[in-house]
Design an enzyme around this catalytic site. Structure first.
Site, mmCIF file in Angstrom:
data_model
loop_
_atom_site.group_PDB
_atom_site.id
_atom_site.type_symbol
_atom_site.label_atom_id
_atom_site.label_comp_id
_atom_site.label_asym_id
_atom_site.label_seq_id
_atom_site.Cartn_x
_atom_site.Cartn_y
_atom_site.Cartn_z
ATOM 1 N N ASP A 1 0.917 -1.920 0.356
ATOM 2 C CA ASP A 1 -0.019 -0.015 -0.574
ATOM 3 C C ASP A 1 1.210 1.189 -0.132
ATOM 4 O O ASP A 1 2.157 1.463 0.223
ATOM 5 C CB ASP A 1 -1.076 -0.237 1.453
ATOM 6 C CG ASP A 1 -1.980 0.713 0.691
ATOM 7 O OD1 ASP A 1 -2.341 1.680 0.694
ATOM 8 O OD2 ASP A 1 -3.041 0.866 2.028
ATOM 9 N N ASP A 2 0.462 2.146 0.220
ATOM 10 C CA ASP A 2 1.175 3.716 -0.577
ATOM 11 C C ASP A 2 1.526 4.357 0.550
ATOM 12 O O ASP A 2 2.368 4.569 1.287
ATOM 13 C CB ASP A 2 0.249 4.966 -0.879
ATOM 14 C CG ASP A 2 -1.391 4.555 -0.977
ATOM 15 O OD1 ASP A 2 -1.598 4.480 -0.256
ATOM 16 O OD2 ASP A 2 -1.223 5.814 -1.455
ATOM 17 N N ASP B 1 -1.813 4.403 7.496
ATOM 18 C CA ASP B 1 -2.658 5.654 8.576
ATOM 19 C C ASP B 1 -2.955 5.275 9.736
ATOM 20 O O ASP B 1 -1.814 5.318 10.732
ATOM 21 C CB ASP B 1 -3.524 6.677 7.653
ATOM 22 C CG ASP B 1 -3.657 8.089 8.385
ATOM 23 O OD1 ASP B 1 -3.752 8.149 9.562
ATOM 24 O OD2 ASP B 1 -3.980 8.886 7.470
#
Length: 168
Positions: free
Chosen positions: A103-104, A107
């Site tokens: 994933d980028d 969070d």
């Protein structure tokens, strides 16, 4: 977070250019090379698509699957909706052993936790990590503070940026 006048402060902005993202995703591939080989990759859409393409190329991973989860409305994280699960033949009978999840960004860790439940033995990698989600990933490149909003190049256009101090 509020100011002394009790006005909400804007989050810290961390704009990422295409060049920087490409360099960071390649750096992630370098780190992952030692953790592999991987039999398959699972990309978390949509944010992880670009990073996954770069990592798959660098590590020569040909089997690339997606898991599709919707959780953001602009800059607010909302309810999670699993739009598409990982194919059973990619999960395998070994709970994702030998699978790389990309994933980028991690969070709050809510998306990561959901995907980890699907593939508990997979190796989880992100380009960027925030403190709340960082314990859920095995490999990442850059950590940013929880109150930082990353502006990815596919979400932005060229525009004037005011000075950080607000003057000017």
């Amino acid at each position: 977070m509020t100011s002394p006048t009790h006005q909400p402060l804007p989050p810290k902005a961390f704009p990422v250019s295409w060049d920087q993202f490409h360099r960071d995703a390649r750096a992630l591939a370098w780190r992952l090379h030692e953790a592999g080989p991987f039999r398959a990759m699972v990309c978390i859409t949509r944010g992880g698509l670009v990073a996954a393409a770069i990592v798959a190329r660098e590590l020569e991973i040909r089997l690339v699957e997606t898991v599709c989860i919707s959780s953001y409305e602009h800059q607010q994280q909302g309810d999670f909706d699993v739009l598409k699960r990982v194919a059973k033949d990619v999960v395998g009978t070994d709970e994702g052993q030998g699978v790389l999840i990309v994933d980028d960004l991690v969070d709050t860790g809510k998306t990561a936790k959901l995907v980890r439940e699907m593939l508990p033995k997979a190796h989880f990698a992100t380009v960027y990590a925030k403190p709340m989600g960082r314990p859920l990933v095995d490999t990442f490149i850059t950590e940013v503070s929880q109150d930082t909003w990353i502006f990815f190049p596919w979400d932005t256009g060229l525009a004037f940026q005011p000075p950080i101090s607000g003057a000017g």
